[in-house]
Design a protein around this motif. Structure first.
Motif, PDB file in Angstrom:
ATOM      1  N   UNK A 105       9.599 -11.590 -17.139  1.00 47.28           N
ATOM      2  CA  UNK A 105       8.903 -10.404 -18.623  1.00 47.28           C
ATOM      3  C   UNK A 105       7.629  -9.791 -18.089  1.00 47.28           C
ATOM      4  N   UNK A 106       7.835  -8.493 -16.708  1.00 45.16           N
ATOM      5  CA  UNK A 106       6.277  -8.106 -16.583  1.00 45.16           C
ATOM      6  C   UNK A 106       6.687  -7.104 -16.909  1.00 45.16           C
ATOM      7  N   UNK A 107       5.299  -6.246 -16.774  1.00 45.30           N
ATOM      8  CA  UNK A 107       5.636  -4.316 -16.727  1.00 45.30           C
ATOM      9  C   UNK A 107       4.769  -4.310 -15.623  1.00 45.30           C
ATOM     10  N   UNK A 108       5.193  -3.362 -15.086  1.00 45.72           N
ATOM     11  CA  UNK A 108       4.447  -2.626 -13.245  1.00 45.72           C
ATOM     12  C   UNK A 108       4.294  -1.381 -13.730  1.00 45.72           C
ATOM     13  N   UNK A 109       3.354  -1.100 -13.050  1.00 44.98           N
ATOM     14  CA  UNK A 109       2.545   0.122 -13.188  1.00 44.98           C
ATOM     15  C   UNK A 109       2.714   0.902 -11.646  1.00 44.98           C
ATOM     16  N   UNK A 115       5.199 -17.019 -20.113  1.00 42.58           N
ATOM     17  CA  UNK A 115       5.336 -19.091 -19.455  1.00 42.58           C
ATOM     18  C   UNK A 115       6.271 -19.700 -19.950  1.00 42.58           C
ATOM     19  N   UNK A 116       7.102 -19.182 -21.380  1.00 44.29           N
ATOM     20  CA  UNK A 116       8.056 -19.999 -21.204  1.00 44.29           C
ATOM     21  C   UNK A 116       9.540 -19.886 -20.561  1.00 44.29           C
ATOM     22  N   UNK A 117       9.090 -18.377 -20.563  1.00 46.83           N
ATOM     23  CA  UNK A 117      10.524 -17.634 -19.758  1.00 46.83           C
ATOM     24  C   UNK A 117      10.547 -18.094 -18.120  1.00 46.83           C
ATOM     25  N   UNK A 118       9.218 -17.913 -17.752  1.00 46.80           N
ATOM     26  CA  UNK A 118       9.457 -18.757 -16.230  1.00 46.80           C
ATOM     27  C   UNK A 118       9.429 -20.043 -15.988  1.00 46.80           C
ATOM     28  N   UNK A 119       9.307 -20.469 -17.578  1.00 52.08           N
ATOM     29  CA  UNK A 119       9.657 -22.015 -17.341  1.00 52.08           C
ATOM     30  C   UNK A 119      11.062 -22.576 -17.292  1.00 52.08           C
ATOM     31  N   UNK A 120      11.817 -21.906 -18.159  1.00 52.62           N
ATOM     32  CA  UNK A 120      13.226 -21.660 -18.610  1.00 52.62           C
ATOM     33  C   UNK A 120      13.592 -21.068 -17.076  1.00 52.62           C
ATOM     34  N   UNK A 121      13.894 -20.360 -16.360  1.00 51.46           N
ATOM     35  CA  UNK A 121      13.933 -20.745 -14.922  1.00 51.46           C
ATOM     36  C   UNK A 121      13.428 -20.939 -14.147  1.00 51.46           C
ATOM     37  N   UNK A 122      12.676 -21.886 -14.357  1.00 47.76           N
ATOM     38  CA  UNK A 122      12.498 -22.829 -13.375  1.00 47.76           C
ATOM     39  C   UNK A 122      13.276 -24.065 -13.698  1.00 47.76           C
ATOM     40  N   UNK A 123      13.100 -24.489 -14.509  1.00 48.42           N
ATOM     41  CA  UNK A 123      14.060 -25.546 -15.968  1.00 48.42           C
ATOM     42  C   UNK A 123      15.588 -25.166 -14.892  1.00 48.42           C
ATOM     43  N   UNK A 158       0.848  -1.070   0.098  1.00 47.13           N
ATOM     44  CA  UNK A 158      -0.016   0.031  -0.374  1.00 47.13           C
ATOM     45  C   UNK A 158       1.250   1.325  -0.045  1.00 47.13           C
ATOM     46  N   UNK A 159       0.155   2.373   0.764  1.00 50.93           N
ATOM     47  CA  UNK A 159       1.453   3.202   0.648  1.00 50.93           C
ATOM     48  C   UNK A 159       2.595   2.919   1.039  1.00 50.93           C
ATOM     49  N   UNK A 160       3.842   3.945   0.492  1.00 49.83           N
ATOM     50  CA  UNK A 160       4.893   3.426   1.215  1.00 49.83           C
ATOM     51  C   UNK A 160       5.100   4.824   1.691  1.00 49.83           C
ATOM     52  N   UNK A 161       6.380   5.653   2.131  1.00 59.41           N
ATOM     53  CA  UNK A 161       6.641   6.795   2.823  1.00 59.41           C
ATOM     54  C   UNK A 161       6.555   7.614   1.407  1.00 59.41           C
ATOM     55  N   UNK A 162       7.879   7.382   0.294  1.00 55.18           N
ATOM     56  CA  UNK A 162       7.763   7.852  -1.151  1.00 55.18           C
ATOM     57  C   UNK A 162       6.537   8.095  -1.838  1.00 55.18           C
ATOM     58  N   UNK A 163       5.941   6.802  -1.937  1.00 53.99           N
ATOM     59  CA  UNK A 163       5.227   6.913  -3.101  1.00 53.99           C
ATOM     60  C   UNK A 163       3.081   6.043  -2.451  1.00 53.99           C
ATOM     61  N   UNK A 164       2.547   7.053  -2.645  1.00 56.06           N
ATOM     62  CA  UNK A 164       1.237   6.643  -2.043  1.00 56.06           C
ATOM     63  C   UNK A 164       0.263   5.334  -3.505  1.00 56.06           C
ATOM     64  N   UNK A 165      -0.106   4.140  -2.908  1.00 62.07           N
ATOM     65  CA  UNK A 165      -0.189   3.056  -3.829  1.00 62.07           C
ATOM     66  C   UNK A 165      -1.799   3.012  -4.248  1.00 62.07           C
ATOM     67  N   UNK A 166      -2.195   3.312  -5.047  1.00 61.52           N
ATOM     68  CA  UNK A 166      -3.594   2.867  -4.625  1.00 61.52           C
ATOM     69  C   UNK A 166      -4.002   1.140  -5.749  1.00 61.52           C
ATOM     70  N   UNK A 167      -3.142   1.286  -6.528  1.00 61.48           N
ATOM     71  CA  UNK A 167      -3.161  -0.026  -7.819  1.00 61.48           C
ATOM     72  C   UNK A 167      -1.847   0.083  -8.347  1.00 61.48           C
ATOM     73  N   UNK A 168      -1.717  -1.287  -8.300  1.00 56.58           N
ATOM     74  CA  UNK A 168      -0.567  -1.301  -9.476  1.00 56.58           C
ATOM     75  C   UNK A 168      -1.182  -2.499 -10.847  1.00 56.58           C
ATOM     76  N   UNK A 169      -0.700  -1.956 -11.756  1.00 54.77           N
ATOM     77  CA  UNK A 169      -1.396  -3.039 -13.330  1.00 54.77           C
ATOM     78  C   UNK A 169       0.308  -4.273 -13.368  1.00 54.77           C
ATOM     79  N   UNK A 170       0.097  -5.124 -13.394  1.00 55.87           N
ATOM     80  CA  UNK A 170       0.977  -5.563 -14.359  1.00 55.87           C
ATOM     81  C   UNK A 170       0.904  -5.756 -15.688  1.00 55.87           C
ATOM     82  N   UNK A 171       1.514  -6.368 -16.380  1.00 57.51           N
ATOM     83  CA  UNK A 171       1.102  -6.566 -18.173  1.00 57.51           C
ATOM     84  C   UNK A 171       2.351  -7.549 -18.221  1.00 57.51           C
ATOM     85  N   UNK A 172       2.220  -8.400 -19.544  1.00 53.74           N
ATOM     86  CA  UNK A 172       2.682  -9.468 -19.644  1.00 53.74           C
ATOM     87  C   UNK A 172       2.598  -9.479 -21.446  1.00 53.74           C
ATOM     88  N   UNK A 173       3.340 -10.306 -21.909  1.00 52.08           N
ATOM     89  CA  UNK A 173       3.485 -11.362 -22.843  1.00 52.08           C
ATOM     90  C   UNK A 173       2.434 -12.274 -22.911  1.00 52.08           C
TER      91      UNK A 173
END
Length: 157
Positions: free
Chosen positions: A121-125, A58-66, A38-53
């Motif tokens: 490979x996630x993008x966070x806003x 999934x392929x990249x996460x499977x690679x690192x899990x392997x 939630x809110x941090x001293x520097x940033x009041x956060x009301x939401x976070x949006x995560x995007x991906x391809x």
């Protein structure tokens, strides 16, 4: 070994039970759940949006899990990462690692989380209380944590 990228929430206990059911070769299970701050001293956060391809992520996460399974003697592992718009307190990520011994399970979980925080490979806003959004890069501390895994670790099994 399994990877899921989804909008739906997850139940840590239920996921752990499914992953380990009937397994007598598991002596240690490590779980990590990441949530939206939630809110941090520097940033009041009301939401976070995560995007991906889809597909690529999934392929990249499977690679690192392997890679984790190649480095440590894991009996089972699971990565669940959510995307979409999440509110403070919502679950974002679940990592479960299971092994015959605790050290391997702990180290593999740390390795996976360091990767997810710095290179996945996630993008966070982050959006503040007034609706202003800002895309977030990995922190320098996250990059440093991930760098320690560039040389393989010795594991006691």
């Amino acid at each position: 070994m399994a990877v899921r990228v989804q909008t739906d929430d997850f139940d840590v206990g239920a996921e752990t039970k499914v992953l380990t059911k009937g397994r007598t070769d598991i002596g240690a299970v490590v779980t990590f759940t990441g949530t939206v701050r939630g809110n941090t001293p520097d940033t009041p956060i009301s939401s976070m949006t995560l995007e991906h391809y889809p597909g690529m992520t999934e392929t990249e996460l499977e690679r690192v899990e392997a890679e984790a399974a190649a480095r440590w003697p894991l009996a089972a592992s699971l990565i669940i990462h959510r995307y979409g718009t999440l509110k403070p307190g919502d679950n974002i990520v679940l990592v479960i690692t299971a092994s015959a011994h605790r050290q391997a399970a702990f180290q593999a979980a740390e390795f996976l989380m360091d990767y997810l925080k710095s290179r996945a490979p996630f993008w966070k806003k982050e959006t503040d209380d007034e609706g202003r959004g800002e895309w977030v890069d990995a922190r320098e501390s996250d990059d440093k944590a991930a760098a320690r895994w560039q040389t393989p670790s010795k594991v006691i099994t």
